[in-house]
Motif scaffolding. Structure first.
Motif, PDB file in Angstrom:
ATOM      1  N   UNK A   1       0.916  -0.959   0.038  1.00 10.65           N
ATOM      2  CA  UNK A   1       0.144   0.009   0.104  1.00 10.65           C
ATOM      3  C   UNK A   1       0.894   1.211   0.033  1.00 10.65           C
ATOM      4  N   UNK A   2       0.079   2.377  -0.342  1.00  7.32           N
ATOM      5  CA  UNK A   2       0.835   3.449  -0.072  1.00  7.32           C
ATOM      6  C   UNK A   2       1.137   3.884   1.413  1.00  7.32           C
ATOM      7  N   UNK A   3       1.985   4.799   1.742  1.00  9.52           N
ATOM      8  CA  UNK A   3       2.559   5.381   2.897  1.00  9.52           C
ATOM      9  C   UNK A   3       1.413   5.958   3.568  1.00  9.52           C
ATOM     10  N   UNK A   4       1.062   5.877   4.829  1.00  5.48           N
ATOM     11  CA  UNK A   4      -0.258   6.622   5.203  1.00  5.48           C
ATOM     12  C   UNK A   4       0.097   7.930   5.624  1.00  5.48           C
ATOM     13  N   UNK A   5      -1.108   8.712   5.940  1.00  2.11           N
ATOM     14  CA  UNK A   5      -0.992   9.946   6.268  1.00  2.11           C
ATOM     15  C   UNK A   5      -0.779   9.787   7.908  1.00  2.11           C
ATOM     16  N   UNK A   6      -0.264  10.936   8.431  1.00  3.43           N
ATOM     17  CA  UNK A   6       0.012  10.805   9.993  1.00  3.43           C
ATOM     18  C   UNK A   6      -1.347  10.363  10.786  1.00  3.43           C
ATOM     19  N   UNK A   7      -2.191  10.990  10.503  1.00  2.00           N
ATOM     20  CA  UNK A   7      -3.587  10.938  11.247  1.00  2.00           C
ATOM     21  C   UNK A   7      -3.291  11.335  12.797  1.00  2.00           C
TER      22      UNK A   7
ATOM     23  N   UNK B   1     -10.197  -5.454  17.001  1.00  2.86           N
ATOM     24  CA  UNK B   1     -10.135  -4.058  16.495  1.00  2.86           C
ATOM     25  C   UNK B   1      -9.035  -3.461  15.850  1.00  2.86           C
ATOM     26  N   UNK B   2      -7.854  -3.942  16.122  1.00  2.32           N
ATOM     27  CA  UNK B   2      -6.855  -3.745  15.061  1.00  2.32           C
ATOM     28  C   UNK B   2      -7.040  -4.230  13.751  1.00  2.32           C
ATOM     29  N   UNK B   3      -7.443  -5.458  13.755  1.00  2.00           N
ATOM     30  CA  UNK B   3      -8.090  -6.346  12.287  1.00  2.00           C
ATOM     31  C   UNK B   3      -8.937  -5.187  11.861  1.00  2.00           C
ATOM     32  N   UNK B   4      -9.971  -4.611  12.342  1.00  2.00           N
ATOM     33  CA  UNK B   4     -10.920  -3.873  11.717  1.00  2.00           C
ATOM     34  C   UNK B   4     -10.363  -2.607  11.249  1.00  2.00           C
ATOM     35  N   UNK B   5      -9.580  -2.045  12.127  1.00  2.00           N
ATOM     36  CA  UNK B   5      -8.999  -0.653  11.725  1.00  2.00           C
ATOM     37  C   UNK B   5      -7.885  -0.942  10.429  1.00  2.00           C
TER      38      UNK B   5
ATOM     39  N   UNK C   1      -9.974  -1.489   7.380  1.00  2.00           N
ATOM     40  CA  UNK C   1     -10.639   0.047   6.799  1.00  2.00           C
ATOM     41  C   UNK C   1      -9.604   0.588   6.258  1.00  2.00           C
ATOM     42  N   UNK C   2      -8.398   0.610   6.625  1.00  5.60           N
ATOM     43  CA  UNK C   2      -7.311   1.516   6.259  1.00  5.60           C
ATOM     44  C   UNK C   2      -6.759   0.953   4.687  1.00  5.60           C
ATOM     45  N   UNK C   3      -6.360  -0.253   4.726  1.00  2.91           N
ATOM     46  CA  UNK C   3      -5.788  -0.782   3.557  1.00  2.91           C
ATOM     47  C   UNK C   3      -6.462  -1.792   3.011  1.00  2.91           C
ATOM     48  N   UNK C   4      -7.651  -2.348   3.182  1.00  9.13           N
ATOM     49  CA  UNK C   4      -8.499  -2.905   2.483  1.00  9.13           C
ATOM     50  C   UNK C   4      -8.230  -4.564   3.000  1.00  9.13           C
ATOM     51  N   UNK C   5      -8.702  -5.541   1.974  1.00 10.26           N
ATOM     52  CA  UNK C   5      -8.774  -6.907   2.381  1.00 10.26           C
ATOM     53  C   UNK C   5      -7.384  -7.480   1.771  1.00 10.26           C
ATOM     54  N   UNK C   6      -6.927  -8.675   2.313  1.00 12.36           N
ATOM     55  CA  UNK C   6      -5.824  -9.465   1.570  1.00 12.36           C
ATOM     56  C   UNK C   6      -4.639  -8.869   2.037  1.00 12.36           C
TER      57      UNK C   6
ATOM     58  N   UNK D   1       4.476 -16.515   2.137  1.00  8.85           N
ATOM     59  CA  UNK D   1       4.768 -15.222   1.766  1.00  8.85           C
ATOM     60  C   UNK D   1       3.737 -14.686   1.155  1.00  8.85           C
ATOM     61  N   UNK D   2       2.522 -15.128   1.080  1.00 11.78           N
ATOM     62  CA  UNK D   2       1.274 -14.402   0.368  1.00 11.78           C
ATOM     63  C   UNK D   2       0.778 -13.469   1.179  1.00 11.78           C
ATOM     64  N   UNK D   3       1.027 -13.296   2.530  1.00 14.15           N
ATOM     65  CA  UNK D   3       0.588 -12.220   3.145  1.00 14.15           C
ATOM     66  C   UNK D   3       1.850 -11.644   4.217  1.00 14.15           C
ATOM     67  N   UNK D   4       1.896 -10.414   4.168  1.00 16.75           N
ATOM     68  CA  UNK D   4       3.036  -9.799   4.898  1.00 16.75           C
ATOM     69  C   UNK D   4       2.868  -9.155   6.234  1.00 16.75           C
ATOM     70  N   UNK D   5       1.656  -9.236   6.777  1.00 18.80           N
ATOM     71  CA  UNK D   5       1.384  -8.516   7.902  1.00 18.80           C
ATOM     72  C   UNK D   5       0.437  -9.662   8.743  1.00 18.80           C
TER      73      UNK D   5
END
Length: 719
Positions: free
Chosen positions: A184-190, A253-257, A260-265, A289-293
């Motif tokens: 994904x792209x780098x996030x905004x600081x939020x 809660x972190x899973x849902x966040x 919402x932030x970077x989508x599925x997968x 290696x199919x998932x990095x997080x």
């Protein structure tokens, strides 16, 4: 932020000297015999290339904590690769096999570690019985990590691998996995803008850096999104991330966040609630290696994330981060090891602050990541106290255990939303404190907690010494009082006090995740508080003495952590949020809550423990077992010269539920516990000495059996 070089962890994870590790692994081995190629076993043709397989068997006893050699049949040559699960014959006639050479014995699971050309054993080797699956689940990196954890906690490699590699599920293994998604792209600081150096921390992650930080999160629900942004920044750099939380609710809660932030997968959720098939399928996607997080609970600390760039542990003071099975590793310590070994970023986050977290900052291993005082005051609720003097003058408190101030705050809060009521969890054992200033009564020799015996005398709960003439070192008082255990009928009493208001409960039997914004009383035990929509209007923290009076070194730290955890769910003071705590205002943890200063409390605790030689400045081990077996073990172990033994004393109630298994103690046999303490720098030598002694004891089948002596390095409860 601290740089991500390979220096040692400040949390006591120093590497054992090579000679000590060699002594552990070879404690009961016979002298090596000349190397020889394996002979054909029962006429079976062997693999032509590297016909010897080294296997770690699923036997978690210390004298078998090494590799065993087996011959590789020709028909298994292609699939018998390092990292796969295998089954081998092990043991015959009730005896252990030196190598895998006997025809008898039952089949046992294991992992194939490596293939070599020759074996140290010169006789014929037994052949691998079966390759369970060609899936290589044990990588060299995971094997090295498991070995380091086993050595640090005086445990066996097989026990650690049981924690690190989930059980196999054939259908999940057969499922195919696709390529990893694009970063994904780098996030905004939020909301990271609220913290000093918060934006710098995110930018360093996105650029491939390895900062290390201890993060004190502000009150409110934003912490989950802030963790998600740190993960997104790491993924944007092309690396992987691992987040470990103490329970399924915060993990969700972190899973849902993240979704919402970077989508599925982009990430996997590894929790026990997912079920065996789904959890193993997610774990395999990470290993392939199919998932990095990864976001998960305790067992996820070993998740085989590729190109690991960030490890995160949230709320490290929660007991859920300490494994229930031997060798009892702690998530914080394992992730410190991974951060050091993989040279990746490290983030320890919590609304409160443990003494171990303060030590990481004090040593310079990690940098603080905090908000300024103005932001803290703006985000925190107003905290008011009710002490013993107030309770003595309060007729309402004597009649219904609800002080007048708490009743007034609850009534006002119910006009604007739900009110949280925290009551202590059942089961805290009442101990003794000064009747005048309420300071816990402690031993003059080792500062352990004092308890009254049946005959009326005082004895230390750590070293067992009798205290004949106690007086309070704080105020000079001579009278003692027992601590109070939390009430069981709080919900019923509140229902009678507020008959028109619904009362909800959240605890062991039923834990609520959220509650609506409508007025209601929510009675919860610590750690089970549901999140209210829009935040609670008020919170009542009842029976503060029940938590402060626990006979444990961490009583004050743990009480403050639980109070802050509940108070952080309340609206800010600017929105009318108020917290009432029933505890003496002069006590240090109460003052830290009023000021909302968990870091200052942890720093002062660390300073006092350094003066007294308590963990985490020192390293400590608890050795527990039947009285005779424990005495024999303590006589045999060769402790470091600077070790100090406290006790033995009768084992505390937290260890009374010891397992009933073959070779274990009969019901009713008294168990005792000794604490062994060493100064900084000797922790690895202590673990090595205890592990060697226990390995020798189990190999010889000593009196009482080696398995009846249990070792726990850095025990959570030493009270």
């Amino acid at each position: 932020m601290s740089s991500g070089n390979g220096q040692q962890s400040a949390g006591g994870g120093e590497a054992a000297p090579p000679e000590q590790l060699a002594l552990i692994r070879d404690a009961v081995r016979k002298a090596k015999t000349p190397k020889a190629k394996p002979r054909t076993w029962r006429g079976a043709a062997l693999a032509k290339d590297r016909p010897v397989a080294r296997v770690v068997v699923d036997k978690g006893v210390l004298h078998l904590d090494r590799y065993f050699d087996y011959a590789v049949p020709e028909e298994l040559d292609a699939v018998a690769q390092p990292g796969v699960r295998v089954r081998v014959r092990f043991g015959a006639g009730g005896r252990t096999v030196r190598e895998g050479r006997r025809e008898g014995g039952g089949l046992i699971d294991g992992f194939l570690v490596e293939r070599v050309a020759e074996s140290d054993y010169r006789g014929p080797l037994a052949a691998l019985a079966q390759v369970v699956s060609p899936e290589p689940v044990l990588s060299p990196e995971l094997l090295d990590l498991a070995r380091a954890v086993a050595d640090r906690y005086a445990g066996s490699l097989a026990d650690v691998l049981q924690l690190a590699v989930p059980p196999r599920h054939a259908r999940a293994e057969a499922a195919t996995t696709g390529p990893p998604p694009a970063p994904p792209a780098a996030p905004a600081p939020g909301s990271w803008l609220r913290y000093g150096h918060g934006v710098d921390f995110l930018r360093s992650l996105a650029r491939g850096g390895a900062p290390r930080a201890v993060w004190t999160a502000l009150p409110g629900p934003e912490w989950a999104e802030e963790i998600a942004r740190a993960v997104q920044a790491t993924l944007a750099s092309g690396r992987g991330a691992l987040v470990v939380l103490p329970a399924g609710r915060p993990a969700a809660r972190v899973d849902a966040a993240l979704r919402e932030l970077i989508g599925e997968g982009q990430h996997a959720l590894l929790t026990a609630d997912a079920g065996q098939e789904r959890r193993y399928r997610e774990w395999l996607a990470v290993r392939r290696g199919a998932v990095r997080a990864v976001v998960g609970t305790r067992a996820a600390m070993f998740a085989p994330v590729r190109d690991l760039g960030l490890v995160v542990v949230w709320d490290d003071g929660d007991a859920g981060h300490s494994a229930d099975n031997a060798p009892y590793p702690h998530v914080r310590e394992v992730l410190e090891l991974r951060a050091t070994r993989d040279k990746c970023a490290f983030l320890l986050g919590s609304r409160s602050c443990t003494v171990e977290a303060a030590q990481l900052v004090e040593s310079g291993w990690a940098a603080p990541l905090v908000a300024d005082r103005e932001r803290v005051r703006a985000a925190a609720p107003l905290v008011r106290t009710v002490g013993d003097g107030d309770l003595a003058r309060d007729e309402a408190a004597r009649a219904a255990r609800l002080p007048s101030l708490a009743w007034q705050v609850a009534r006002e809060g119910l006009r604007h939303g739900p009110v949280l009521v925290q009551v202590p969890r059942r089961g805290y054992v009442p101990k003794l404190a000064c009747a005048r200033c309420r300071a816990p009564a402690r031993c003059r020799h080792c500062a352990g907690p004092l308890a009254a015996q049946d005959a009326g005398e005082l004895r230390c709960g750590w070293c067992g010494r009798e205290e004949a003439s106690w007086h309070c070192p704080e105020c000079g008082g001579f009278r003692l009082r027992a601590q109070i255990v939390g009430a069981r009928r709080t919900a019923e009493e509140l229902g009678r006090a507020f008959p028109a208001v619904p009362v909800r409960t959240s605890g062991r039997e039923q834990v609520l995740d959220t509650v609506p914004a409508a007025p209601a009383l929510v009675v919860s035990t610590p750690g089970a508080e549901p999140v209210a929509e829009g935040g609670y209007a008020a919170a009542l923290l009842l029976d503060g003495w029940a938590m402060l009076g626990r006979p444990d070194l961490r009583a004050g730290e743990e009480a403050l952590r639980r109070w802050i955890g509940a108070s952080a769910l309340v609206r800010p003071q600017s929105a009318g949020g108020t917290v009432v705590i029933v505890a003496e205002a002069t006590l240090r943890p109460v003052q830290a809550l009023v000021r909302w200063d968990p870091v200052g409390h942890a720093v002062r605790e660390l300073s006092e423990r350094a003066e007294l030689g308590f963990p985490p400045v020192s390293r400590m081990a608890a050795v527990t077992g039947p009285a005779d077996a424990l005495a024999s073990f303590l006589r045999a172990v060769e402790l470091p010269p600077d070790a100090e033994v406290l006790g033995p004393i009768p084992a505390p109630s937290s260890e009374a539920g010891r397992p009933r298994r073959p070779g274990g103690p009969p019901p009713g046999e008294p168990w005792e516990r000794a604490l062994v303490r060493v100064p900084p720098g000797s922790g690895a030598a202590l673990a090595a000495a205890l592990k060697t002694a226990l390995a020798t004891r189990t190999a010889r089948g000593g009196s009482g059996g080696g398995e009846t002596v249990r070792i726990r390095i850095d025990p959570l409860d030493i009270g």
